[in-house]
Design an enzyme around this catalytic site. Sequence first.
Site, PDB file in Angstrom:
ATOM      1  N   ASP A 215       0.822  -1.219   0.000  1.00 50.13           N
ATOM      2  CA  ASP A 215       0.000   0.000   0.000  1.00 50.13           C
ATOM      3  C   ASP A 215       0.853   1.264   0.000  1.00 50.13           C
ATOM      4  O   ASP A 215       0.636   2.177   0.810  1.00 50.13           O
ATOM      5  CB  ASP A 215      -0.931   0.014   1.219  1.00 50.13           C
ATOM      6  CG  ASP A 215      -1.742  -1.249   1.366  1.00 50.13           C
ATOM      7  OD1 ASP A 215      -2.024  -1.887   0.347  1.00 50.13           O
ATOM      8  OD2 ASP A 215      -2.087  -1.609   2.516  1.00 50.13           O
TER       9      ASP A 215
ATOM     10  N   GLU B 127     -11.313   0.362  -3.761  1.00 48.41           N
ATOM     11  CA  GLU B 127     -10.624   0.861  -2.567  1.00 48.41           C
ATOM     12  C   GLU B 127      -9.387   1.639  -2.969  1.00 48.41           C
ATOM     13  O   GLU B 127      -9.166   1.911  -4.145  1.00 48.41           O
ATOM     14  CB  GLU B 127     -10.247  -0.318  -1.662  1.00 48.41           C
ATOM     15  CG  GLU B 127      -9.361  -1.348  -2.325  1.00 48.41           C
ATOM     16  CD  GLU B 127      -9.158  -2.602  -1.496  1.00 48.41           C
ATOM     17  OE1 GLU B 127      -9.751  -2.706  -0.412  1.00 48.41           O
ATOM     18  OE2 GLU B 127      -8.411  -3.493  -1.950  1.00 48.41           O
TER      19      GLU B 127
END
Length: 529
Positions: free
Chosen positions: A22, A184
């Site tokens: 991420d 997302e």
Amino acid sequence: MTPPKPEASFYDNPVIPGFHPDPSVCRVGEDYYLVCSSFEYFPGVPIFHSRDLVHWRQIGNVLDRPGQLPLPADAMASDGIYAPTIRHHDGRFWMITTNVSHGGNFVVTAERPEGPWSDPVWLDLPGIDPDLAWDDDGNCWCAFAGAHGPSFSGVQIARVDPDAGKVLEGPFPAWAGTGLQWPEAPHLYRIGEWWYLMIAEGGTERGHTVAMARARSPRGPWEPAPVNPVLSHRSTNHPIQSTGHADLVTTPEGEWWMVLLATRPLGYSPKFHVLGRETFLTPVRWEDGWPRVGPVNVRERAPGGSQPVEALPQRDDFDAPELEPRWISPRSRPEGSWSLTERPGWLALHAAGATLDRPGVTFVGRRQSHPESRTAVLVDPSAGRAGLSVRMDEGHHYDLEVADGQVGVIARIGPLRQVTATRAVPPGPVTLVITTRSARRWPEGEQEPSGLHVAAPDYVAFHVGDDPEPLAELDGRYLSTEVATGFTGRVIGMYATEGTAWFDWFEHGPLEEHGSLEEHGSRAEQARP
């Protein structure tokens, strides 16, 4: 006469190897700063610095105090801190993220990227993966994902006051993506006259993708890119898989680049990735107002510009007054559980829990950063029980443990726990060595470990001192995400489960850089006090 052009330089992906998922990046002048998810580990949100987007050095952890990172003692593995975003605005660094185990979404700020970072300012917004962006009027917009309502599931946007933690407008639905699961990882960008919304969807497994939409305002309406996803390796035989959860950055020269997570699965179908999701870098070009990306290659042409930063050494002799920022522990690291001053030049670990199979154990480790690796420590177990462990979570770890004059190899795989081999050792310090070697590179003419198959992504071997004959060799697939599940990767570290143990040094690096076990064993013996 025109001088010849300099020869092009290249770099190898991933640019931050090991469990560093991420990624989010920002640039301040000629300096780049990048953060990653840390999940149940403390300290949280590692922060890196680079001058060229290729060579990164960890300069700290954003969440380095217990008050910034409240994690319950029984927090599940792969809970904790999800998907940080780092930005620089109005002279300050901003980091927003989600603590899924306690409190939800929050913001911290700092004048300098090394910190100190502020205490959390909590935002009354649902969901995960929050992002911050500012418009020309100074309004701050927060995009986030995972909020499920009666009529909308996808990315939402709100106007917020990040200093006060107040929601000023919204949230309102933005974009639900292209129809794949789990839209997302939103990031908002103002580029020219457009606002761009970049998301990940398809799940963070092999179907992971990057998709784009744009609007004239953060309030929408959002127009999807004519060709989505803008990046995906799904359903290909590319050695890099699960490409997604990306962030964009420009160089001072105006070049566009993307950082993203991806995996390097090995072994037989369905393959296994053992290092977790790693940080990759790839160039971006713009065509007709939309980014064009990929494929993400193992070897890429490097961006031009600044010199690389100095890398941290692979060995730690524990001579510094504080632990380096790369050291992490599950959930917490109580002050009384470790010390660098009780025995100068040694790391002391005091047992807090009696087993690695439950939360609360004293464990200090680093992310495994190389598929084929060698990790070694010199440990004085005294009258305690301690060792070196390769950890995925409480239910999946391999341990090389010394206690009561014996060294043993312990395999914990789900509900099964087995002591696979033991050997007597004399009192005093002992060198413990764990190596990982890819199954596809097993030496020609040598037999694979008995009972194992080429389906394994790698083999994990356990050595004592300078003995080249392993005490045991185990199949690495059982310490993979595909078996253990979750969002993290292997962490290799030192632990104590009884009494106190002292560690003189720790080193972790590529297997090929260390020479033979016989050579390194001799060096280790010479280093003993």
